[in-house]
Write an enzyme that holds these catalytic residues in place. Structure first.
Site, short mmCIF file in Angstrom:
data_model
loop_
_atom_site.label_atom_id
_atom_site.label_comp_id
_atom_site.label_asym_id
_atom_site.label_seq_id
_atom_site.Cartn_x
_atom_site.Cartn_y
_atom_site.Cartn_z
N ARG A 101 3.66 -10.58 -0.76
CA ARG A 101 4.66 -10.46 0.31
C ARG A 101 4.11 -9.82 1.59
NH1 ARG A 101 9.10 -7.71 -3.38
NH2 ARG A 101 7.26 -7.46 -4.67
N ASP A 160 0.98 1.50 -4.51
CA ASP A 160 1.78 1.11 -3.34
C ASP A 160 2.98 2.04 -3.13
OD1 ASP A 160 3.38 0.39 -5.46
OD2 ASP A 160 3.66 -1.69 -4.84
N ASN A 162 -29.64 6.07 30.61
CA ASN A 162 -30.33 6.56 29.40
C ASN A 162 -30.96 5.44 28.59
OD1 ASN A 162 -27.73 5.61 28.78
ND2 ASN A 162 -27.78 6.68 26.82
N ASN A 218 -22.62 21.11 38.59
CA ASN A 218 -21.58 20.23 39.12
C ASN A 218 -22.18 18.84 39.31
OD1 ASN A 218 -18.71 20.30 40.44
ND2 ASN A 218 -19.99 18.94 41.65
N LYS A 244 -3.03 -5.57 -0.89
CA LYS A 244 -1.95 -4.74 -0.34
C LYS A 244 -2.33 -3.28 -0.17
CE LYS A 244 1.70 -3.82 -2.96
NZ LYS A 244 2.99 -4.13 -3.61
C1 UD1 Z 1 7.36 -2.48 -11.33
C2 UD1 Z 1 8.13 -2.16 -12.61
C3 UD1 Z 1 9.62 -2.03 -12.28
C4 UD1 Z 1 9.81 -0.99 -11.22
C5 UD1 Z 1 8.96 -1.28 -9.99
C6 UD1 Z 1 9.01 -0.10 -9.03
C7 UD1 Z 1 6.95 -3.26 -14.45
C8 UD1 Z 1 6.95 -4.40 -15.38
N1 UD1 Z 1 7.94 -3.23 -13.58
O1 UD1 Z 1 7.82 -3.76 -10.87
O2 UD1 Z 1 10.34 -1.69 -13.43
O3 UD1 Z 1 11.18 -0.90 -10.85
O4 UD1 Z 1 7.58 -1.46 -10.37
O5 UD1 Z 1 8.31 -0.39 -7.86
O6 UD1 Z 1 6.10 -2.41 -14.56
N2 UD1 Z 1 -0.41 -4.10 -11.27
C9 UD1 Z 1 -1.67 -4.10 -11.81
N3 UD1 Z 1 -1.99 -5.04 -12.73
C10 UD1 Z 1 -1.09 -5.97 -13.15
C11 UD1 Z 1 0.19 -5.97 -12.58
C12 UD1 Z 1 0.50 -5.02 -11.63
O7 UD1 Z 1 -2.51 -3.26 -11.47
O8 UD1 Z 1 -1.46 -6.79 -14.00
C13 UD1 Z 1 -0.08 -3.07 -10.26
C14 UD1 Z 1 0.31 -3.62 -8.91
O9 UD1 Z 1 -0.82 -3.72 -8.06
C15 UD1 Z 1 1.29 -2.58 -8.39
C16 UD1 Z 1 1.91 -2.02 -9.66
O10 UD1 Z 1 1.04 -2.36 -10.72
O11 UD1 Z 1 0.64 -1.54 -7.70
C17 UD1 Z 1 3.31 -2.56 -9.91
O12 UD1 Z 1 3.22 -3.96 -10.10
P1 UD1 Z 1 4.26 -4.96 -9.45
O13 UD1 Z 1 3.93 -6.34 -9.86
O14 UD1 Z 1 4.43 -4.68 -8.01
O15 UD1 Z 1 5.58 -4.53 -10.25
P2 UD1 Z 1 7.06 -4.63 -9.75
O16 UD1 Z 1 7.54 -6.02 -9.89
O17 UD1 Z 1 7.19 -3.98 -8.43
CA CA Z 2 5.82 -3.12 -6.60
#
Ligand code: UD1
Ligand code: CA
Length: 462
Positions: free
Chosen positions: A15, A103, A387, A378, A22
């Site tokens: 997004r 994030d 230079n 001055n 990100k």
């Molecule tokens: C996640 C939570 C959700 C919560 C929300 C809060 C899960 C399944 N869901 O959803 O309950 O309300 O955060 O913001 O955990 N990431 C990895 N590896 C992966 C997947 C994700 O490192 O395989 C990292 C992403 O980079 C991110 C974080 O984990 O920093 C969260 O992943 P994201 O896919 O954004 O989860 P949400 O859908 O936001």
């Molecule tokens: Ca997230």
């Protein structure tokens, strides 16, 4: 017991509509992921592990110099999978394991500390921070049993329409786990859900089923837990952090005419009675002393400013200003510019890798590079050091109490002795002895009555 933090930063962040992962997008002058690492460190975490995947090299580079361990998650199979990859890489966990998102830059260290303490005090297998933001769309929802105890977390996409309405307490994605129990049980997470991902959130329901103690802790200020998923949320996070830092500075005796237009990075220090005027940005390891006026329109990066300085419409990078220094309007101080007490870099003046001695003044339209200048000098308007000969950067030495006339070119390497006088418009290519006059300029001609005669001739020709 050592405390481990895992920062999840392998996601893509679709997004953001960006070529970059990100978590390298910035809040103030630091990448998103840096803030999570800093908060963990400030909370007393011993070991920080960052899970990278998408744009792994860029994420690693964005944390250069930080004491963190990187673990690569080559396939993004979900948040539960990310934690499992870390367990395997580390050979299990000992002690509390805090899970943070790369994030969520607004989380405070005190909140993490409190989360760890509660988890340890209650011997919880897992404690999760929850929030109730105005818009709950997209977040995982906490489901509670009749007696108020946590039952499970259900992802938004897996909720029934009725659950989406009723369950408004949201998962922040910030947890503290007991390392031993996490190691033993994380393989129980499956991927039987709408997204076919391994959800870390499932650990809650798994523990509840096993009779392990689990708790949800509601954080009233949901802004602290906001995740950044879009450019608009990035801007919002910047605003929250700006206010937080500026409020802190004002509480310590710094004035701001308009705090909304002053941007100060997290590693900057500013002394009492200093006034920051609009459109001032202070980045990196900049430090400013007491009683200064900085701005408007000023950007200082990794720059040290002493006490009682005036820094007006100035851009400075890796420069040092001692006390009572006066800069600008419109000065450009580049790396290695060192202005000693009471000196001045005036308007449209650029200084690089040079020392300006005590009380010396470079007031107008000058370039001073690779120069050592003594005290009480001055430099007249429009004078510059030449230079660079196309290959080398050559040095200029200017002694104490030298007077450099306007429009002087000092062709380096060259030296001007103490107390010498350089006539205006000279091109100085040879060393000037102390106390001498150096003047290099063709003789002035006078032709009486020339101007009117010329005008008469031109009119006749028409
Ligand atoms: C996640 C939570 C959700 C919560 C929300 C809060 C899960 C399944 N869901 O959803 O309950 O309300 O955060 O913001 O955990 N990431 C990895 N590896 C992966 C997947 C994700 O490192 O395989 C990292 C992403 O980079 C991110 C974080 O984990 O920093 C969260 O992943 P994201 O896919 O954004 O989860 P949400 O859908 O936001
Ligand atoms: Ca997230």
């Amino acid at each position: 017991m050592p405390i481990t933090a895992i920062v999840l930063a392998a996601g893509e962040g679709t997004r953001m509509k960006s070529r970059h992962p990100k978590v390298v997008h910035k809040v103030l002058d630091k990448p998103l992921v840096w803030w999570s690492v800093r908060a963990a460190r400030d909370a007393g975490v011993d070991r920080v592990v960052v899970v990278v995947g998408n744009g792994a090299d860029e994420v690693r580079a964005s944390l250069a110099g930080e004491d963190v361990t990187f673990v690569e998650q080559t396939e993004r199979l979900g948040t539960g999978h990310a934690v499992r990859v870390v367990r395997d890489a580390l050979g299990g966990f000992q002690g509390p394991v805090v899970v943070l998102s790369g994030d969520s830059p607004l989380l405070r260290a005190d909140t993490i500390k409190d989360l760890i303490q509660r988890t340890m005090a209650a011997h919880n297998a897992c404690t999760v921070l929850t929030m109730t933001p105005p818009d709950v769309t997209g977040y995982g929802r906490l489901d509670f049993a009749e007696d108020g105890s946590v039952r499970s977390i259900i992802e938004h996409k897996d909720c029934t329409p009725e659950q989406r309405e009723r369950l408004t307490e949201c998962n922040s994605s910030i947890y503290c786990f007991c390392g031993g129990r996490l190691t033993a049980n994380i393989d129980k997470i499956g991927n039987d859900n709408v997204q076919h991902e391994y959800y870390l959130t499932d650990m809650v329901g798994i523990y509840v089923g096993m009779g392990e103690p689990v708790a949800a802790v509601h954080v009233d200020d949901y802004t602290e837990l906001l995740g950044v998923n879009s450019r608009s949320q990035l801007a919002e996070a910047n605003k929250v952090m700006q206010r937080r830092i500026n409020e802190g500075l004002m509480a310590e005796g710094v004035s701001m005419l308009d705090p909304d237009s002053v941007w100060v990075g997290p590693d900057v220090t500013v002394g009492r009675d200093t006034v920051l005027l609009p459109l001032t940005m202070l980045w990196g390891k900049t430090s400013i002393g007491e009683g200064c006026t900085v701005g408007p329109n000023t950007r200082l990066t990794d720059t040290t400013v002493g006490d009682d300085c005036t820094v007006d419409e100035t851009v400075a990078i890796q420069a040092t200003l001692e006390n009572d220094v006066n800069c600008g309007p419109r000065a450009y101080l580049r790396p290695g510019a060192h202005l000693l007490d009471g000196s001045k870099a005036g308007t449209h003046v650029e200084i690089k890798n040079s020392t300006i001695g005590k009380g010396s003044k470079v007031p107008h339209l000058s370039y001073i590079g690779d120069t050592t200048m003594g005290e009480g000098v001055n430099v007249g308007a429009g004078s510059i050091t030449c230079n660079y000969d196309g290959v080398h950067k050559n040095k200029t030495f200017i002694g104490d109490n030298v007077f450099v006339g306007s429009d002087t070119m000092m062709v380096a390497p060259v030296s001007i002795g103490d107390g010498a006088l350089v006539g205006a418009s000279s091109c100085i290519t040879r060393d000037v002895p102390a106390d001498a006059l150096a003047i290099e300029r063709s003789e002035q001609k006078i032709i009486e009555g020339y101007a009117s005669a010329r005008m008469a001739r031109l009119k006749k020709e028409n």
